[in-house]
Design an enzyme around this catalytic site. Structure first.
Site, short mmCIF file in Angstrom:
data_model
loop_
_atom_site.label_atom_id
_atom_site.label_comp_id
_atom_site.label_asym_id
_atom_site.label_seq_id
_atom_site.Cartn_x
_atom_site.Cartn_y
_atom_site.Cartn_z
N ARG A 117 0.86 -1.17 0.00
CA ARG A 117 0.00 0.00 0.00
C ARG A 117 0.90 1.23 0.00
O ARG A 117 2.08 1.14 0.31
CB ARG A 117 -0.92 0.02 1.22
CG ARG A 117 -0.20 0.19 2.54
CD ARG A 117 -1.16 0.17 3.71
NE ARG A 117 -0.46 0.46 4.97
CZ ARG A 117 -0.26 1.67 5.45
NH1 ARG A 117 -0.69 2.73 4.77
NH2 ARG A 117 0.38 1.87 6.59
N ARG A 162 -2.68 10.61 2.21
CA ARG A 162 -3.48 11.32 3.20
C ARG A 162 -4.19 12.50 2.55
O ARG A 162 -3.55 13.29 1.85
CB ARG A 162 -2.60 11.84 4.33
CG ARG A 162 -1.94 10.74 5.14
CD ARG A 162 -1.08 11.34 6.22
NE ARG A 162 -0.32 10.32 6.92
CZ ARG A 162 0.71 10.59 7.69
NH1 ARG A 162 1.09 11.84 7.87
NH2 ARG A 162 1.35 9.62 8.30
N ARG A 195 20.42 -5.51 0.68
CA ARG A 195 20.90 -4.27 0.08
C ARG A 195 21.80 -3.58 1.10
O ARG A 195 21.56 -3.65 2.31
CB ARG A 195 19.73 -3.34 -0.29
CG ARG A 195 18.96 -3.80 -1.49
CD ARG A 195 19.76 -3.73 -2.76
NE ARG A 195 19.95 -2.34 -3.22
CZ ARG A 195 20.80 -2.00 -4.18
NH1 ARG A 195 21.59 -2.90 -4.74
NH2 ARG A 195 20.90 -0.73 -4.55
N ASP A 206 11.95 -1.69 12.37
CA ASP A 206 12.17 -0.36 12.91
C ASP A 206 12.65 -0.53 14.35
O ASP A 206 12.53 -1.61 14.95
CB ASP A 206 10.88 0.46 12.87
CG ASP A 206 10.56 0.96 11.47
OD1 ASP A 206 11.52 1.26 10.73
OD2 ASP A 206 9.37 1.05 11.13
N ARG A 225 19.09 10.20 -0.51
CA ARG A 225 18.72 11.30 0.37
C ARG A 225 19.94 11.98 0.96
O ARG A 225 21.03 11.42 0.98
CB ARG A 225 17.79 10.82 1.49
CG ARG A 225 18.35 9.74 2.39
CD ARG A 225 17.30 9.31 3.41
NE ARG A 225 17.77 8.23 4.27
CZ ARG A 225 17.08 7.75 5.30
NH1 ARG A 225 15.89 8.25 5.58
NH2 ARG A 225 17.56 6.78 6.05
N GLU A 258 23.41 9.57 1.31
CA GLU A 258 23.18 8.13 1.47
C GLU A 258 23.04 7.47 0.09
O GLU A 258 22.13 7.79 -0.67
CB GLU A 258 21.91 7.92 2.30
CG GLU A 258 21.67 6.50 2.75
CD GLU A 258 20.52 6.41 3.73
OE1 GLU A 258 19.56 5.68 3.42
OE2 GLU A 258 20.58 7.07 4.78
N TYR A 306 13.31 -6.80 8.17
CA TYR A 306 13.61 -5.41 8.46
C TYR A 306 12.74 -4.94 9.63
O TYR A 306 11.52 -5.03 9.59
CB TYR A 306 13.37 -4.50 7.25
CG TYR A 306 13.76 -3.08 7.58
CD1 TYR A 306 15.11 -2.71 7.59
CD2 TYR A 306 12.82 -2.13 7.95
CE1 TYR A 306 15.49 -1.43 7.94
CE2 TYR A 306 13.19 -0.85 8.30
CZ TYR A 306 14.53 -0.50 8.29
OH TYR A 306 14.91 0.76 8.66
#
Length: 376
Positions: free
Chosen positions: A170, A174, A247, A359, A278, A309, A357
């Site tokens: 998804r 917003r 990666r 957070d 970025r 980066e 992965y």
């Protein structure tokens, strides 16, 4: 003898070590790097706390996790509001009414919804076969071309039409004028950086840095009743089924003689021709730093620190950052996990040991869950 040998002094390993030490267990923590903290390691340059391995913004809706990390540091009220740059155009992230107004001149949510739906209809994709088709079926042509395509292809090292569609399940759209990237209730960055948190967790625990587990495997394994291994699962088993894919990233950090380089902590570069994804300007993570009045200390006037980066292909010897969780790699991981589940002495944890992965808030929750399961 130690109760636990903990391989890796990142967030997962350090939390487990802290919880074990609190319960009277004797731990030895080792890390192949010359510093503690893993990828959340921060170092002070010109009075600014620099995130050495990319931006780390702590966010969670789990009150228990939030209160847990707050016992080690005071967190500021930083809100992640990245900006995306496509050529000479700037857009707010995540995709919201500010983004749509800049892109199409629309003002109301109904106008934005209509524009997106028109472009989805024009794409005419019913069953997406790859990431490109998936994105087009979710947000249409303009957002995809300017804000998704180039960035994604740089990040994964493949053309979007060659990437599996499930990578984008998804896309956050917003229909409000809200630039807050995360929906979580709690968000911030520790005043004074992340390294202090790990230092407090490891206080009173023996730590050996610049120590490669695989170069001293037999000796180190013999020292402890159990091992908590936060490195690469496939490496632990000497790649017996083949390599899992990752990666990697490369960072270029510069000290610049200017007060304010880009006006925001994170600016994403979404066109494919720009090699980095970025630029991070670290002083903006700490409230007041834009004025040269950092909470972290005395910032040299007229100075800022930026980090570019660059995504990179992973090969042995490189630091793995992102697991490539496509079908082939998940099937390969399942083979390794089947062996790992039979281990009585070794526990695998963290994003590399679990090939997932995470957070930071996920890492905290998983480490606490393991400590509870192991020691009650």
């Amino acid at each position: 003898m130690y109760d636990y040998l903990i391989v890796g002094s990142g967030l997962f390993g350090s939390i487990f070590a802290y919880e074990a030490n609190k319960r009277g267990k004797k731990c030895l923590v080792i890390d192949k790097r010359a510093h503690i903290g893993g990828n959340i390691y921060t170092v002070q340059i010109e009075g600014i706390h620099v995130h050495q391995y990319g931006a780390h913004i702590f966010h969670t809706s789990n009150k228990t996790v939030w209160e847990y990390v707050n016992q080690f540091a005071e967190f500021n009220r930083y809100t992640n509001s990245p900006v995306a740059r496509y050529k000479s155009e700037l857009y707010n992230m995540p995709f919201n009414m500010n983004t749509f107004n800049k892109m199409w001149g629309v003002i109301t949510p109904s106008e934005a919804k209509l524009k997106i739906q028109q472009q989805i209809n024009e794409a005419g994709i019913k069953e997406p076969r790859n990431l490109e088709e998936q994105a087009l079926s979710l947000v249409g042509r303009d957002i995809y071309q300017k804000l998704i395509k180039g960035y994604t292809e740089k990040q994964w090292g493949r053309r979007a039409a060659e990437l599996p569609s499930f990578i984008i399940k998804r896309l956050p759209v917003r229909f409000t004028y809200d630039n807050n990237y995360f929906d979580d209730k709690y968000q911030g960055i520790p005043v004074g950086g992340y390294t202090q948190i790990i230092e407090k967790m490891l206080r009173g625990i023996e730590v050996r840095l610049s120590t490669d587990f695989f170069k001293q495997r037999n000796e180190l394994t013999a020292l402890a009743d159990k091992i908590v291994f936060t490195g690469m699962l496939d490496e632990y088993y000497d790649y017996c089924y083949g390599e899992l894919e990752y990666r990697s990233l490369r960072f270029e950090t510069e000290v610049l003689a200017c007060e304010n380089y880009q006006g925001n902590a994170v600016v994403n570069y979404t066109e494919y021709e720009v090699p980095y994804t970025r630029i991070i300007e670290h002083k903006h993570f700490e409230l007041g730093c834009q004025k040269g009045d950092c909470q972290s200390g005395s910032v040299k006037a007229g100075t800022t620190v930026i980090t570019k980066e660059y995504p990179a292909a992973w090969q042995r010897g490189n630091e793995p950052y992102y697991p490539m969780n496509d079908d082939r790699n998940n099937e390969l991981f399942a083979k390794y996990k089947a062996i790992a589940d039979t281990e009585e002495k070794v526990i695998f944890g963290g994003r590399l040991g679990m090939y997932k992965y995470f957070d930071m808030h996920n890492v905290v929750a998983e480490a606490l869950k393991l400590a509870e399961k192991e020691m009650g």
